[in-house]
Motif scaffolding. Structure first.
Motif, PDB file in Angstrom:
ATOM      1  N   LEU A 112      -5.760  -7.345   1.345  1.00  0.00           N
ATOM      2  CA  LEU A 112      -5.472  -6.024   0.782  1.00  0.00           C
ATOM      3  C   LEU A 112      -3.968  -5.802   0.675  1.00  0.00           C
ATOM      4  O   LEU A 112      -3.462  -5.364  -0.365  1.00  0.00           O
ATOM      5  N   LEU A 113      -3.241  -6.076   1.755  1.00  0.00           N
ATOM      6  CA  LEU A 113      -1.787  -5.867   1.754  1.00  0.00           C
ATOM      7  C   LEU A 113      -1.104  -6.750   0.705  1.00  0.00           C
ATOM      8  O   LEU A 113      -0.159  -6.311   0.034  1.00  0.00           O
ATOM      9  N   ASP A 114      -1.593  -7.987   0.567  1.00  0.00           N
ATOM     10  CA  ASP A 114      -1.038  -8.881  -0.462  1.00  0.00           C
ATOM     11  C   ASP A 114      -1.326  -8.343  -1.856  1.00  0.00           C
ATOM     12  O   ASP A 114      -0.466  -8.361  -2.745  1.00  0.00           O
ATOM     13  N   ALA A 121       4.530  -3.847   5.284  1.00  0.00           N
ATOM     14  CA  ALA A 121       3.347  -3.689   6.136  1.00  0.00           C
ATOM     15  C   ALA A 121       2.819  -5.053   6.572  1.00  0.00           C
ATOM     16  O   ALA A 121       2.359  -5.215   7.712  1.00  0.00           O
ATOM     17  N   ARG A 122       2.902  -6.039   5.680  1.00  0.00           N
ATOM     18  CA  ARG A 122       2.459  -7.399   6.004  1.00  0.00           C
ATOM     19  C   ARG A 122       3.298  -7.985   7.132  1.00  0.00           C
ATOM     20  O   ARG A 122       2.781  -8.645   8.035  1.00  0.00           O
ATOM     21  N   ARG A 123       4.594  -7.710   7.122  1.00  0.00           N
ATOM     22  CA  ARG A 123       5.494  -8.230   8.155  1.00  0.00           C
ATOM     23  C   ARG A 123       5.217  -7.619   9.519  1.00  0.00           C
ATOM     24  O   ARG A 123       5.493  -8.229  10.547  1.00  0.00           O
ATOM     25  N   ALA A 130      -1.303   0.974  13.241  1.00  0.00           N
ATOM     26  CA  ALA A 130      -2.087   1.356  12.063  1.00  0.00           C
ATOM     27  C   ALA A 130      -2.850   0.155  11.517  1.00  0.00           C
ATOM     28  O   ALA A 130      -4.019   0.278  11.110  1.00  0.00           O
ATOM     29  N   TYR A 131      -2.192  -0.997  11.505  1.00  0.00           N
ATOM     30  CA  TYR A 131      -2.876  -2.224  11.054  1.00  0.00           C
ATOM     31  C   TYR A 131      -4.066  -2.528  11.957  1.00  0.00           C
ATOM     32  O   TYR A 131      -5.172  -2.816  11.483  1.00  0.00           O
TER      33      TYR A 131
END
Length: 214
Positions: A112-114, A121-123, A130-131
């Motif tokens: 989803l993040l990608d 957010a991915r980092r 939250a993740y």
């Protein structure tokens, strides 16, 4: 203003204000003499924030103290300062990494993040509460047999990004850095129930439009 006026204007009893002072949730007033201190509008604003966090957010006093410590730490940059304050708020338990549904949820949330291009957010996936919360929720859907993954989540995430833009636009309208971070923390406590209530009202409205009241 004296303690009695601070109490009257805030609606918080003098005994409670004294407790907040002892616990470090409220800065000491300007000492006038051995038994009397004077308070200002900053004390009133902070007192209202503390009250909302404890009464509305149901946040423990120790957590409120930690959050406010980050709010007041002007040595941090805005992103770190805000993130630290928000991450100090109560979070869901960590997911069980041995759970097959959790592993599948990690893959879906990562996809989803990608898909959204949310590189920041991915980092932060290894440290972001939250993740982890999203992974726990997606894993729960999967255990119940619902294929709730990146494709289904993407439209909701896009709506939430628009909400985040509004949040930060409103935050930046406040004059001081402390007020901006305070507003963001208060928004996390109060705005989330508002959004949840609006979501449920919208579901009720759409359900009635589609299916009527019969």
């Amino acid at each position: 203003m004296r303690l009695a006026e601070l109490s009257e204007r805030s609606g918080v009893s003098t005994a409670t204000i004294k407790y907040y002072l002892r616990e470090g949730l409220l800065a000491p007033g300007r000492q006038i003499n051995a038994t009397t201190a004077e308070y200002d509008e900053e004390h009133l604003r902070r007192l209202r924030l503390v009250r909302a966090m404890i009464q509305v957010g149901r946040i423990p006093v120790a957590t409120v103290r930690e959050v406010l410590g980050h709010v007041d730490d002007d040595s941090l940059g805005r992103t770190i300062r805000l993130g630290a304050a928000l991450w100090a708020l109560p979070q869901v338990p960590d997911p069980d990494e041995e759970d097959e549904a959790v592993r599948a949820a990690h893959e879906e949330v990562g996809a989803l993040l990608d898909r959204l291009g949310w590189r920041n957010a991915r980092r932060l996936t290894t440290i972001s509460p939250a993740y982890r919360s999203l992974v726990v929720a997606v894993a729960a859907f999967r255990r119940l047999g619902y294929d709730w993954g990146a494709e289904q989540l993407a439209p909701y995430a896009e709506l939430m990004h628009r909400t985040a833009v509004l949040d930060l636009d409103n935050m930046e309208a406040h004059p001081s850095e402390a007020e901006r971070v305070e507003f963001a923390v208060l928004g996390a406590i109060l705005n989330e129930p508002v959004l949840r209530a609006l979501h449920r009202l919208a579901q009720e409205e759409e359900s009635a439009r589609r299916y009527g009241f019969e």
